[in-house]
Design a protein around this motif. Structure first.
Motif, PDB file in Angstrom:
ATOM      1  N   LYS A 103     -13.003   6.764   3.121  1.00  0.00           N
ATOM      2  CA  LYS A 103     -11.594   7.083   3.401  1.00  0.00           C
ATOM      3  C   LYS A 103     -10.727   6.214   2.498  1.00  0.00           C
ATOM      4  O   LYS A 103     -10.866   4.980   2.488  1.00  0.00           O
ATOM      5  CB  LYS A 103     -11.252   6.810   4.860  1.00  0.00           C
ATOM      6  N   THR A 104      -9.846   6.857   1.740  1.00  0.00           N
ATOM      7  CA  THR A 104      -8.906   6.120   0.886  1.00  0.00           C
ATOM      8  C   THR A 104      -7.505   6.618   1.221  1.00  0.00           C
ATOM      9  O   THR A 104      -7.354   7.772   1.640  1.00  0.00           O
ATOM     10  CB  THR A 104      -9.179   6.370  -0.606  1.00  0.00           C
ATOM     11  N   ALA A 105      -6.508   5.765   1.051  1.00  0.00           N
ATOM     12  CA  ALA A 105      -5.163   6.223   1.434  1.00  0.00           C
ATOM     13  C   ALA A 105      -4.076   5.254   1.002  1.00  0.00           C
ATOM     14  O   ALA A 105      -4.338   4.088   0.692  1.00  0.00           O
ATOM     15  CB  ALA A 105      -5.085   6.381   2.958  1.00  0.00           C
ATOM     16  N   LYS A 164       1.499   5.299   8.447  1.00  0.00           N
ATOM     17  CA  LYS A 164       0.389   4.714   7.698  1.00  0.00           C
ATOM     18  C   LYS A 164      -0.649   5.760   7.296  1.00  0.00           C
ATOM     19  O   LYS A 164      -0.902   6.689   8.047  1.00  0.00           O
ATOM     20  CB  LYS A 164      -0.299   3.641   8.563  1.00  0.00           C
ATOM     21  N   ASN A 165      -1.247   5.581   6.141  1.00  0.00           N
ATOM     22  CA  ASN A 165      -2.392   6.384   5.677  1.00  0.00           C
ATOM     23  C   ASN A 165      -2.126   7.881   5.671  1.00  0.00           C
ATOM     24  O   ASN A 165      -3.028   8.683   5.949  1.00  0.00           O
ATOM     25  CB  ASN A 165      -3.626   6.102   6.555  1.00  0.00           C
ATOM     26  N   LEU A 166      -0.896   8.281   5.366  1.00  0.00           N
ATOM     27  CA  LEU A 166      -0.570   9.714   5.441  1.00  0.00           C
ATOM     28  C   LEU A 166      -0.958  10.492   4.186  1.00  0.00           C
ATOM     29  O   LEU A 166      -1.019  11.710   4.201  1.00  0.00           O
ATOM     30  CB  LEU A 166       0.916   9.916   5.758  1.00  0.00           C
ATOM     31  N   VAL A 167      -1.218   9.774   3.078  1.00  0.00           N
ATOM     32  CA  VAL A 167      -1.672  10.449   1.858  1.00  0.00           C
ATOM     33  C   VAL A 167      -2.978   9.796   1.441  1.00  0.00           C
ATOM     34  O   VAL A 167      -3.053   8.567   1.355  1.00  0.00           O
ATOM     35  CB  VAL A 167      -0.652  10.280   0.708  1.00  0.00           C
ATOM     36  N   GLY A 168      -4.003  10.612   1.215  1.00  0.00           N
ATOM     37  CA  GLY A 168      -5.267   9.992   0.837  1.00  0.00           C
ATOM     38  C   GLY A 168      -6.310  11.029   0.481  1.00  0.00           C
ATOM     39  O   GLY A 168      -6.012  12.213   0.328  1.00  0.00           O
ATOM     40  N   ALA A 169      -7.535  10.551   0.321  1.00  0.00           N
ATOM     41  CA  ALA A 169      -8.637  11.442  -0.035  1.00  0.00           C
ATOM     42  C   ALA A 169      -9.928  10.876   0.534  1.00  0.00           C
ATOM     43  O   ALA A 169     -10.031   9.665   0.734  1.00  0.00           O
ATOM     44  CB  ALA A 169      -8.749  11.524  -1.553  1.00  0.00           C
ATOM     45  N   PHE A 170     -10.875  11.772   0.785  1.00  0.00           N
ATOM     46  CA  PHE A 170     -12.219  11.294   1.082  1.00  0.00           C
ATOM     47  C   PHE A 170     -12.893  11.096  -0.264  1.00  0.00           C
ATOM     48  O   PHE A 170     -13.031  12.048  -1.047  1.00  0.00           O
ATOM     49  CB  PHE A 170     -12.999  12.342   1.897  1.00  0.00           C
ATOM     50  N   LYS A 184       0.854  -1.208   0.000  1.00  0.00           N
ATOM     51  CA  LYS A 184       0.000   0.000   0.000  1.00  0.00           C
ATOM     52  C   LYS A 184       0.885   1.252   0.000  1.00  0.00           C
ATOM     53  O   LYS A 184       0.918   2.018   0.953  1.00  0.00           O
ATOM     54  CB  LYS A 184      -0.902  -0.051   1.248  1.00  0.00           C
ATOM     55  N   ASN A 185       1.619   1.435  -1.074  1.00  0.00           N
ATOM     56  CA  ASN A 185       2.615   2.522  -1.092  1.00  0.00           C
ATOM     57  C   ASN A 185       2.527   3.336  -2.381  1.00  0.00           C
ATOM     58  O   ASN A 185       1.743   3.021  -3.284  1.00  0.00           O
ATOM     59  CB  ASN A 185       4.022   1.942  -0.903  1.00  0.00           C
ATOM     60  N   ALA A 186       3.367   4.371  -2.447  1.00  0.00           N
ATOM     61  CA  ALA A 186       3.322   5.303  -3.579  1.00  0.00           C
ATOM     62  C   ALA A 186       3.677   4.600  -4.885  1.00  0.00           C
ATOM     63  O   ALA A 186       3.108   4.909  -5.940  1.00  0.00           O
ATOM     64  CB  ALA A 186       4.280   6.462  -3.318  1.00  0.00           C
ATOM     65  N   SER A 187       4.591   3.633  -4.819  1.00  0.00           N
ATOM     66  CA  SER A 187       5.023   3.008  -6.069  1.00  0.00           C
ATOM     67  C   SER A 187       3.890   2.167  -6.678  1.00  0.00           C
ATOM     68  O   SER A 187       3.632   2.235  -7.889  1.00  0.00           O
ATOM     69  CB  SER A 187       6.313   2.222  -5.770  1.00  0.00           C
ATOM     70  N   THR A 188       3.151   1.401  -5.851  1.00  0.00           N
ATOM     71  CA  THR A 188       2.013   0.630  -6.399  1.00  0.00           C
ATOM     72  C   THR A 188       0.933   1.591  -6.907  1.00  0.00           C
ATOM     73  O   THR A 188       0.333   1.364  -7.963  1.00  0.00           O
ATOM     74  CB  THR A 188       1.388  -0.309  -5.325  1.00  0.00           C
ATOM     75  N   TYR A 189       0.719   2.659  -6.143  1.00  0.00           N
ATOM     76  CA  TYR A 189      -0.310   3.633  -6.535  1.00  0.00           C
ATOM     77  C   TYR A 189       0.001   4.236  -7.922  1.00  0.00           C
ATOM     78  O   TYR A 189      -0.869   4.290  -8.796  1.00  0.00           O
ATOM     79  CB  TYR A 189      -0.404   4.726  -5.452  1.00  0.00           C
TER      80      TYR A 189
END
Ligand SMILES: NC(=O)c1ccc[n+]([C@@H]2O[C@H](COP(=O)([O-])OP(=O)(O)OC[C@H]3O[C@@H](n4cnc5c(N)ncnc54)[C@H](O)[C@@H]3O)[C@@H](O)[C@H]2O)c1
Length: 349
Positions: A142-144, A151-157, A76-81
């Protein structure tokens, strides 16, 4: 089958039923339409459920593409995103196409963040396949993704357009993953419903449809009053503040549900010591968590937990909102200073 309607910044239905996976194409077509469906899933869930979902989507006229990543929180990280949004772009998804999150909370959080941000937001469907995802992460928007520092420091509602919960998928969960979800179910009972708590006492597995529906309704009611987590929604963090401390101290070797169970016991004990809650609440809670093979205690000291908890993002300046139970079925937010937090830890452990 049960249906729960959520009215937040988006209005959508949560469908909870047995063996509904083979009907996903029809439900998604009715709810969102679109031409291309991008299934995002992990390698374990892929082997178990992608084929059924893919078949149903194709039977309903969708062009189906699929992105599979290695299961687990470490994905669950920036690279997979970035990989996921590149995948959507290369396949030319438009805003009217749909991202289908098939899996647990890791899949849902990451696919949801990709759906929220790709083209500034495209259609999004949650198909939760863990108990935690069914009762918690798939509902409420909640998405992140995680960063190295937390954990979950970048996300959006970003609310989904529909949630399809086929609880027969929970049959294939490892017992410890199922039990992790039980901690969240018991949490709902303590904060909002004695009736739900009593059902948990009779065995969560025996009554999944009703129990999941009850949890989703409780979450829905809270989210509808505080979608963007400025107050009331923090009630859902019962056991989580201390639980996060336990998880972090263990380097995330202790699972989320186990940590929350320990956190619920510690904060309940501290609340009793403050004279705000009766001893029998603790006894019922212990009994219920025991039935789900969840741990009650930690060997970490108050000092160890305190130092990691101070870096928790939920800590708002010098004050921390703790959720304290008054009785089974009722909890309140209780703001404490960091100094008082230390005393609460000492009293609760
Ligand atoms: N968005 C929110 O509101 C919210 C709320 C709570 C938790 N979360 C997030 O959820 C995540 C945890 O979710 P989780 O506990 O579902 O973990 P997870 O998604 O990692 O799933 C746990 C394991 O179960 C496997 N699995 C999933 N479904 C399965 C099935 N039906 N049969 C067999 N195996 C299956 C997965 O491959 C994985 O190995 C965390 O990242 C947490 O931050 C988000």
């Amino acid at each position: 089958m049960k249906k729960v309607k959520v009215t937040a910044s988006k209005e959508y239905n949560v469908l909870i039923g047995k063996d509904i996976l083979c009907e996903t194409g029809r439900y998604i077509k009715e709810a969102v339409g679109g031409r291309i469906a991008a299934i995002i899933t992990d390698d374990i869930v892929d082997g178990l459920y992608s084929e059924t979902v893919e078949k149903s989507l194709k039977a309903n006229g969708y062009i189906v593409i699929k992105y599979v990543f290695p299961n687990g929180e470490q994905s669950k990280n920036a690279s997979t995103y970035i990989d996921i949004i590149n995948f959507l772009a290369k396949n030319k998804l438009s805003r009217s196409d749909v991202v289908v999150a098939l899996g647990g909370g890791v899949v849902g959080d990451m696919a949801g963040f990709a759906a929220a941000t790709y083209l500034r937001g495209i259609k999004f469907v949650q198909i939760p396949t863990t108990l935690l995802a069914a009762v918690d992460s798939s509902v409420g928007g909640k998405t992140a993704i995680d960063l190295e520092v937390g954990k979950n420091l970048v996300g959006a509602f970003y609310q989904p357009d529909i949630v399809l919960c086929d609880y027969s998928t929970l049959d294939t969960l490892k017992p410890e993953v199922f039990n992790d979800g039980c901690a969240e179910v018991i949490k709902y009972g303590v904060i909002a419903s004695k009736e739900l708590f009593d059902k948990c006492m009779l065995g969560i597995k025996n009554n999944l449809e009703e129990i999941i529906t009850e949890c989703v309704k409780i979450k829905r009611d809270i989210v509808m009053q505080d979608e963007f987590d400025t107050g009331l929604r923090q009630l859902l963090n019962f056991g989580h503040t201390i639980g996060h401390g336990v998880e972090a101290c263990s380097g995330y070797k202790i699972t989320h549900g186990s940590a929350v169970a320990i956190g619920m016991i510690a904060i309940t004990k501290a609340t009793i010591n403050l004279g705000l809650c009766k001893q029998d609440v603790l006894e019922y809670l212990k009994e219920c968590l025991n039935k789900c093979d969840l741990p009650l205690y930690t060997t970490y000291s108050a000092d160890e937990l305190y130092s990691v908890m101070l870096s928790d993002k939920k800590i708002d300046g010098a004050k921390i909102s703790l959720v304290i139970p008054l009785k089974i079925g009722e909890a309140i937010l209780h703001k404490v200073s960091t100094k008082e937090l230390k005393d609460i830890l000492i009293s609760g452990l």
